[in-house]
Design an enzyme around this catalytic site. Structure first.
Site, short mmCIF file in Angstrom:
data_model
loop_
_atom_site.label_atom_id
_atom_site.label_comp_id
_atom_site.label_asym_id
_atom_site.label_seq_id
_atom_site.Cartn_x
_atom_site.Cartn_y
_atom_site.Cartn_z
N LYS A 52 16.40 -13.44 -30.05
CA LYS A 52 16.11 -12.94 -28.70
C LYS A 52 16.00 -11.42 -28.63
CE LYS A 52 16.20 -16.77 -26.06
NZ LYS A 52 15.15 -17.14 -25.09
N THR A 74 17.83 -10.68 -15.48
CA THR A 74 17.37 -11.94 -16.06
C THR A 74 18.39 -13.03 -15.79
OG1 THR A 74 16.34 -12.90 -18.05
CG2 THR A 74 18.45 -11.76 -18.35
N ALA A 207 17.27 -32.67 -23.30
CA ALA A 207 16.54 -31.58 -22.65
C ALA A 207 15.11 -31.54 -23.19
CB ALA A 207 17.24 -30.26 -22.89
N SER A 300 17.16 -20.30 -35.17
CA SER A 300 16.97 -19.34 -34.09
C SER A 300 18.21 -18.52 -33.76
CB SER A 300 16.48 -20.05 -32.83
OG SER A 300 17.39 -21.07 -32.43
#
Length: 318
Positions: A52, A74, A207, A300
């Protein structure tokens, strides 16, 4: 700003020396377990423990002076929140973050460490969106969306630029999907540079917004995302779904048990600490959801406090 190869390449120039060029590693024992050669793109080793930082830093560096004076805001379940707080701290500007009340303590503390001002909300898409709207109305801060902002997507795409530079002969790149910013940026690069390389997305079964959206050929917001992979508990955005529909070859689904197994095996065979969201691509390989001769799995993130004990969410017992 559009999402394009040029935008990603420009981001890479500006991120050089700020973000790490993370390694691409392969381990014989893990290859045997997966039944294929798999190279691990280790964004769990990135500053802040996740990819990120790339997108957040690119978004902040493109702000005008007047926009910087307003600060940034955010909503995030953790990794984008701390990345934006870090990028804002480096730029000397304010950062306001709306976080679900269920966010892991490790990620909350990381936001606080870089001066981010946190507002907690219920762990739903609606609550997150409403919360950040209220913060912006109160502070005048500029929204840096965690996955819909094209500046963020282009920053995330630098992951794939590095992959293509290091291992262009891969026949598929497997990327976890939450809101879809990472896979959108990566697919933009991969299909522009090596169209025959497959881009495979992985979602948790609790999800699976992208999979549902592709099946319906329209964006579907998951009614109640849940599961161990907190970093993936979001529905795909309008911009990211459009890119996924155009550029991504397939989306597969893994369950929590498969993710935990992948985390264990990454620790045992590679000595890598990987959070549930980051382990999803390896879970897809181990579970036979993806078949490939030379695969790249994007790990990630690695923001989990203690993966080998009952601490931090009871991931697995000794």
């Amino acid at each position: 700003m559009d999402v394009s190869l040029q935008g990603v390449e420009e981001a890479a120039v500006h991120l050089n020396g700020i973000v790490l060029r993370t390694p691409l590693l392969s381990f014989a024992d893990l290859n045997t377990t997966c039944g294929t050669t798999v190279h691990l793109k280790c964004e769990n080793m990135q500053h802040g423990g996740a990819f990120k930082l790339r997108g957040a830093t690119n978004a902040v560096r493109l702000l005008t002076a007047s926009e910087k004076a307003r600060g940034v805001a955010t909503h995030s379940s953790g990794n984008h929140a701390q990345a934006l707080a870090r990028a804002a701290y480096r730029a000397g500007i304010r950062a306001y973050v709306v976080m679900p009340s269920t966010t892991r303590r490790l990620k909350v503390e990381a936001v606080k460490r870089f001066g981010g001002q946190i507002t907690f909300c219920e762990p739903t898409e609606e609550a997150r969106t409403k919360g950040v709207e209220e913060v912006i109305a109160e502070t005048g801060a500029l929204l840096v969306h965690p996955f819909e902002d094209p500046r963020v997507i282009c920053g995330q795409g630098t992951v794939a630029l590095e992959i293509m530079s290091d291992f262009s002969s891969s026949d598929c790149v497997i990327v976890p999907i939450g809101g879809g910013g990472l896979i959108s940026g990566c697919a933009t690069v991969i299909k522009a540079l090596h169209a025959r390389t497959r881009v495979i997305g992985v979602e948790p079964s609790g999800a699976d917004s992208a999979r549902r959206s592709l099946e319906a050929n329209t964006r579907i917001i998951h009614p109640g995302p849940k599961g161990i992979a907190d970093g993936l508990l979001a529905s795909v955005g309008e911009r990211t779904f459009s890119l996924i529909r155009t550029l991504v070859d397939e989306v597969v689904v893994v369950d929590d048990e498969e993710i935990v197994q992948a985390m264990k095996l990454l620790w045992i065979h590679a000595k890598l600490v990987v959070e549930p969201a980051g382990a999803a691509p390896v879970a897809a390989l181990i579970g036979g959801k993806v078949r490939a001769a030379n695969a790249v799995a994007v790990l990630s993130g690695g923001n989990i406090a203690c993966p080998w004990s009952l601490q931090d969410g009871a991931l697995w017992p000794e």
